[in-house]
Design an enzyme around this catalytic site. Structure first.
Site, mmCIF file in Angstrom:
data_model
loop_
_atom_site.group_PDB
_atom_site.id
_atom_site.type_symbol
_atom_site.label_atom_id
_atom_site.label_comp_id
_atom_site.label_asym_id
_atom_site.label_seq_id
_atom_site.Cartn_x
_atom_site.Cartn_y
_atom_site.Cartn_z
ATOM 1 N N GLU A 41 0.840 -1.201 0.000
ATOM 2 C CA GLU A 41 0.000 0.000 0.000
ATOM 3 C C GLU A 41 0.882 1.262 0.000
ATOM 4 O OE1 GLU A 41 -3.506 1.966 2.859
ATOM 5 O OE2 GLU A 41 -2.236 0.332 3.610
ATOM 6 N N LYS A 116 -9.156 2.537 -2.357
ATOM 7 C CA LYS A 116 -9.442 1.889 -1.069
ATOM 8 C C LYS A 116 -10.850 2.250 -0.598
ATOM 9 C CE LYS A 116 -7.159 1.356 3.474
ATOM 10 N NZ LYS A 116 -5.957 1.734 4.237
ATOM 11 N N CYS A 159 -5.335 -3.003 2.289
ATOM 12 C CA CYS A 159 -5.199 -3.071 3.746
ATOM 13 C C CYS A 159 -6.536 -3.248 4.463
ATOM 14 C CB CYS A 159 -4.432 -1.854 4.255
ATOM 15 S SG CYS A 159 -3.641 -2.135 5.871
#
Length: 565
Positions: A41, A116, A159
């Protein structure tokens, strides 16, 4: 199809060198006939970039460098790169200006960009400050090669996107579950690009979570995590792969960069690797490795080559010296002994034995004469009063001044040596032993300090045995020991753990069997010491709740000890 994991250690803001790391590993992967390369990330800018994201030229530099990378990658490989992208509709829709993104680079182009979905805003995370959550399903198709009709459909998560599985957590922290939605779209494989900060036991927790998710959803998951130290945060790596049955079939190393290759069988839709036994590190080894990495990277990324610390002959400074020796080499560590008239002979000897065992540099600066000078200057004010905390603290502040002078003069990084138990209850001196550029063990409770030192001595004596067996003491007055002012550390640390980390109340702790007077005293000390903690040096985070950016307590408050009126 060969897929590679690049477990990288980026430096925040160093876009050029971070890009070169990614390019180097891509060229390595091509030599191994890898079709898809995964990086962590925000691998292009490092995580967390924090308020660097507020500067438009920083984001623009990322955009330019990402385009350059796409053109530099060999055409036969596809690469997923973590980056930041602008939200073009932010001003029109009243949204956040950026996305936390992953870009798919292939054949000289930025083929797709994924955003994300789940933005953490708890503990050390504040992603909602900068980013707009993604809304579109993150998946792409990839052929075996440019001439093949065999296609794999891959789901992309970033994540936190995988940290909302209610079957594992028994609750939902967010309304959406990206993994569930990806599985419903018939993907063959899930990849997760992470920058997941370390705390003790977290590597084991991650593997259990993703094993559960892969088993429940019957989908293989490839997890790649950043490693390295960035300010107070430590990233442990521990990237791994789980198959659709929830078995770990591949794992990367802990606390260092790594590169791993696996194959995905397109016809069977599986990863044809045998399950391996996941063996987490011994707790002390895991914690020591984290602290070493945190100190090493903080020094390196802040351009320090040498460190300095005060050596008292006590266990805390001994542990910090051992960590520093491992992190940057014994020859780059200077330990300064600063005995006062209250320092015992055995403490000086213990410190000297530690210096010998570690092979570090040392120097002795007695402070008796300086103390006398302070006494003379302050005599008009202190005359006729009892010796007390002010006089004790003067010794710590003299030592702190001397260490800061040496650090300033010769460019050392000064390491503060206080532990978490002391920081919690204020058993430390502001502008004295709290001086420093980095507090190495300020998130390590005293009882854990002892266990780490015993672990270090498992093969040979590194920490002198007398340091491990004598009662802890600040030695600021005759015959002083810590237990004169504090409960036994076993009791203190358990109360602090249950209150700070588990948020147990006064009543709950008393019901658990702790003496109400002891609990009340600790609560009072904890609250009163907040002003010290907010002036303390940066500390390496290794527990679930550190006294750092994730601890947001008011200084001026009147919080009661009990939930009852």
């Amino acid at each position: 199809m060969k897929i590679a994991i690049a477990q990288l250690n980026p430096t925040i803001g160093d876009i050029t060198n971070n890009a070169q790391k990614i390019l180097d590993v891509a060229q390595k992967a091509v030599k191994e006939n890898v079709r898809l390369l995964l990086t962590p990330e925000l691998s292009l800018c490092g995580y967390p970039p924090r308020d660097l994201l507020l500067y438009p030229n920083f984001v623009e530099s990322l955009t330019i460098k990402l385009q350059e990378l796409a053109q530099q990658f060999p055409p036969q490989i596809a690469v997923l790169v973590g980056t930041v992208t602008p939200n073009e509709t932010a001003k029109i829709k009243g949204e956040k200006p950026l996305f936390n993104s992953v870009a798919l680079l292939e054949n000289g182009e930025i083929k797709q960009v994924f955003h994300k979905w789940l933005l953490p805003t708890y503990d050390v995370f504040d992603e909602d400050r900068y980013f707009e959550p993604g809304k579109e399903l993150n998946c792409f198709q990839l052929s075996l090669n440019h001439h093949s009709e065999e296609i794999i459909k891959i789901g992309v998560t970033i994540c936190e996107d995988l940290w909302n599985d209610e079957k594992f957590w028994k609750k939902r922290s967010y309304q959406q579950n990206p993994l569930e939605e990806l599985v419903n779209s018939n993907i063959n494989l899930v990849v997760n690009l992470s920058a997941s900060p370390y705390h003790l036991h977290k590597p084991k927790l991650r593997t259990q979570m993703l094993q559960s998710s892969s088993y429940n959803y019957q989908v293989p998951i490839i997890y790649v995590n950043q490693i390295g130290g960035n300010d107070d945060l430590i990233f442990d790596g521990n990237s791994f792969v789980v198959n659709e049955k929830g078995n770990i079939v591949l794992e990367a190393n802990s606390f260092r960069e790594d590169f791993k290759i696996l194959e995905f069988d397109l016809k069977q839709g599986k990863i044809p690797l045998k399950p391996i036994n996941y063996l987490p590190l011994v707790e002390e080894e895991e914690l020591f490795s984290a602290l070493v990495l945190g100190l090493r990277d903080y020094a390196k990324k802040c351009r320090f080559t040498k460190v300095i610390l005060g050596l008292s002959g006590g266990i805390d400074s001994a542990l910090v010296a051992a960590i520093a020796s491992e992190a940057i080499g014994a020859k780059n560590v200077l330990g300064v002994l600063m005995p006062s008239p209250y320092s015992s002979e055995h403490s000086i000897k213990d410190a000297e034995n530690l210096v010998k065992n570690l092979g570090i540099n040392s120097h002795i600066l007695p402070i008796g004469n300086i103390m006398n000078t302070y006494d003379q200057i302050l005599d008009p004010f202190f005359s006729g009063t009892e010796f007390g905390t002010a006089e004790e603290n003067l010794q710590a502040r003299i030592r702190g001044n001397l260490l800061m002078a040496l650090a300033n003069k010769f460019g050392y990084l000064l390491l503060s040596t206080g532990n978490k138990s002391e920081m919690a209850v204020g058993y430390c001196t502001l502008y004295g032993d709290m001086n420093g550029g980095l507090a190495v063990i300020a998130d390590v409770p005293k009882t854990r300090v002892f266990s780490l030192c015993h672990w270090l001595n498992r093969h040979e004596e590194i920490i002198p045995n007398n340091i491990l067996t004598k009662p802890p003491s600040a030695e600021l007055k005759p015959d002083q020991i810590d237990q004169d002012s504090l409960p036994p550390y076993e009791i203190l640390d358990e109360i602090l753990e249950r209150h700070i980390n588990a948020h147990e109340s006064f009543e709950q702790l008393c019901q658990a069997g702790f003496e109400p007077t002891v609990v009340r005293k600790i609560f009072n000390l904890l609250r009163r010491a907040e002003f010290k903690r907010q002036q303390a040096p940066l500390s390496l985070k290794v527990t679930t709740q550190a006294f750092g950016r994730g601890w947001r307590m008011p200084i001026a408050s009147a919080t009661g000890l009990s939930s009852k009126p």
